[in-house]
Write a protein that holds these residues in place. Sequence first.
Motif, PDB file in Angstrom:
ATOM      1  N   ARG A 289       0.808  -1.053  -0.032  1.00 16.34           N
ATOM      2  CA  ARG A 289      -0.051   0.042  -0.134  1.00 16.34           C
ATOM      3  C   ARG A 289       0.927   1.128   0.114  1.00 16.34           C
TER       4      ARG A 289
ATOM      5  N   ASN B 135       1.586   4.921   1.760  1.00 18.63           N
ATOM      6  CA  ASN B 135       1.479   5.461   3.101  1.00 18.63           C
ATOM      7  C   ASN B 135       1.136   6.957   2.739  1.00 18.63           C
TER       8      ASN B 135
ATOM      9  N   ASP C  12     -10.835  -6.478   5.961  1.00 23.89           N
ATOM     10  CA  ASP C  12     -11.313  -5.002   5.550  1.00 23.89           C
ATOM     11  C   ASP C  12     -10.176  -4.419   4.674  1.00 23.89           C
ATOM     12  N   ASP C  13      -8.857  -4.706   5.426  1.00 22.53           N
ATOM     13  CA  ASP C  13      -7.530  -3.935   4.517  1.00 22.53           C
ATOM     14  C   ASP C  13      -7.558  -4.681   3.362  1.00 22.53           C
TER      15      ASP C  13
ATOM     16  N   GLY D  23     -11.451  -3.184   1.645  1.00 14.75           N
ATOM     17  CA  GLY D  23     -12.032  -2.074   1.916  1.00 14.75           C
ATOM     18  C   GLY D  23     -11.589  -0.953   0.631  1.00 14.75           C
ATOM     19  N   ASP D  24     -10.586  -1.285  -0.047  1.00 13.43           N
ATOM     20  CA  ASP D  24     -10.245  -0.463  -1.216  1.00 13.43           C
ATOM     21  C   ASP D  24     -11.048  -0.507  -2.619  1.00 13.43           C
ATOM     22  N   ARG D  25     -11.772  -1.676  -2.515  1.00  7.45           N
ATOM     23  CA  ARG D  25     -12.671  -1.943  -3.676  1.00  7.45           C
ATOM     24  C   ARG D  25     -13.956  -0.808  -3.911  1.00  7.45           C
TER      25      ARG D  25
ATOM     26  N   GLN E  78     -16.926  -0.035  -1.229  1.00  8.40           N
ATOM     27  CA  GLN E  78     -16.612  -0.302   0.195  1.00  8.40           C
ATOM     28  C   GLN E  78     -16.306   0.990   0.958  1.00  8.40           C
ATOM     29  N   LYS E  79     -15.848   2.160   0.460  1.00  8.92           N
ATOM     30  CA  LYS E  79     -15.508   3.306   1.190  1.00  8.92           C
ATOM     31  C   LYS E  79     -16.855   3.799   2.200  1.00  8.92           C
TER      32      LYS E  79
ATOM     33  N   THR F 170     -20.854  -3.040   3.884  1.00  6.87           N
ATOM     34  CA  THR F 170     -19.400  -2.790   3.642  1.00  6.87           C
ATOM     35  C   THR F 170     -18.296  -3.736   4.485  1.00  6.87           C
TER      36      THR F 170
ATOM     37  N   GLY G 116      -2.295  -1.540   9.856  1.00 11.74           N
ATOM     38  CA  GLY G 116      -3.417  -1.896   9.072  1.00 11.74           C
ATOM     39  C   GLY G 116      -4.646  -2.145  10.239  1.00 11.74           C
TER      40      GLY G 116
END
Length: 286
Positions: free
Chosen positions: A33, A35, A84-85, A88-90, A93-94, A111, A221
């Motif tokens: 990811r 940061n 979720d990590d 969650g970026d899909r 999902q936000k 979500t 995370g």
Amino acid sequence: MASRVTSSGLGALAARAALAWIRGDQRAAQLERTNFHGATVTLAGGPALALGATLGAALGAPGPAAAAAVVTAGTASGAVGLYDDIVGDRPGQKAKGFKGHLAALGAGRVTSGLIKIAGVGAAGLIASALLARDPGVRAHPGRRDAGALRRTGDVLLGAGVIAGTANLLNLLDLRPGRALKAATVIGAPLVAGRGGAMTAGTLGAGAALLPADLGEEIMLGDAGANALGALLGVALAARTGPFGRAVALSVLASLTAASEKVSFTTVIQDTPWLRAADALGRRPAP
């Protein structure tokens, strides 16, 4: 019951070994990811911390049921956090905060964050119920001979403390080292006295990964922060009765509510001594 040194050492060794194993896996690139500095880091620190802290804390638990509570809280919170990590970026999902996840549910979307919240809450409830069955956990006047309603209330308060501490550490995990430093402040008083080896195992795993977190090689995370907080919550619930749990839960609820209105990062940056402690050991901004 293991000594504080033994449980701390096991937590540290397990966390470092797990980190090396996860980073060496052929699918490790999926955990990369960017940061807040724009640097590429890996989420491998999260599951590594969850594993190491859970093993260390379980070794230091005062009894079998308390060890089961540790394993339940640490593994379940880490697992739903990792979910979720990853998910969650899909798209779709936000969502921001607890209210955001509820709003998404009202719109027909479940979500990954809501699944995480439900999972951590369920793990906290089971762990709190297990603590109530362990004779090695510090006894409090009236706990064992109390009526069913009072015992249920005590378990619910413990569940709230476990889930609330998990959420608090997650809210703080926005800068390198911040969640681990906060965990040390919360956990240090719990290392002393009966059952202290359980907390020592958790903090030992955190200390082993702190240099990599501060050096921006890894990030915790949701997997790491939730597991870390849940394990500290178990230790806190094991050391307190109904009144202590109610006080702790009130503080946690107040901080959670405040986070919906105020940025913790802004508060830290605007408070000189907090800003200095937060930046201690961290790499300077590029």
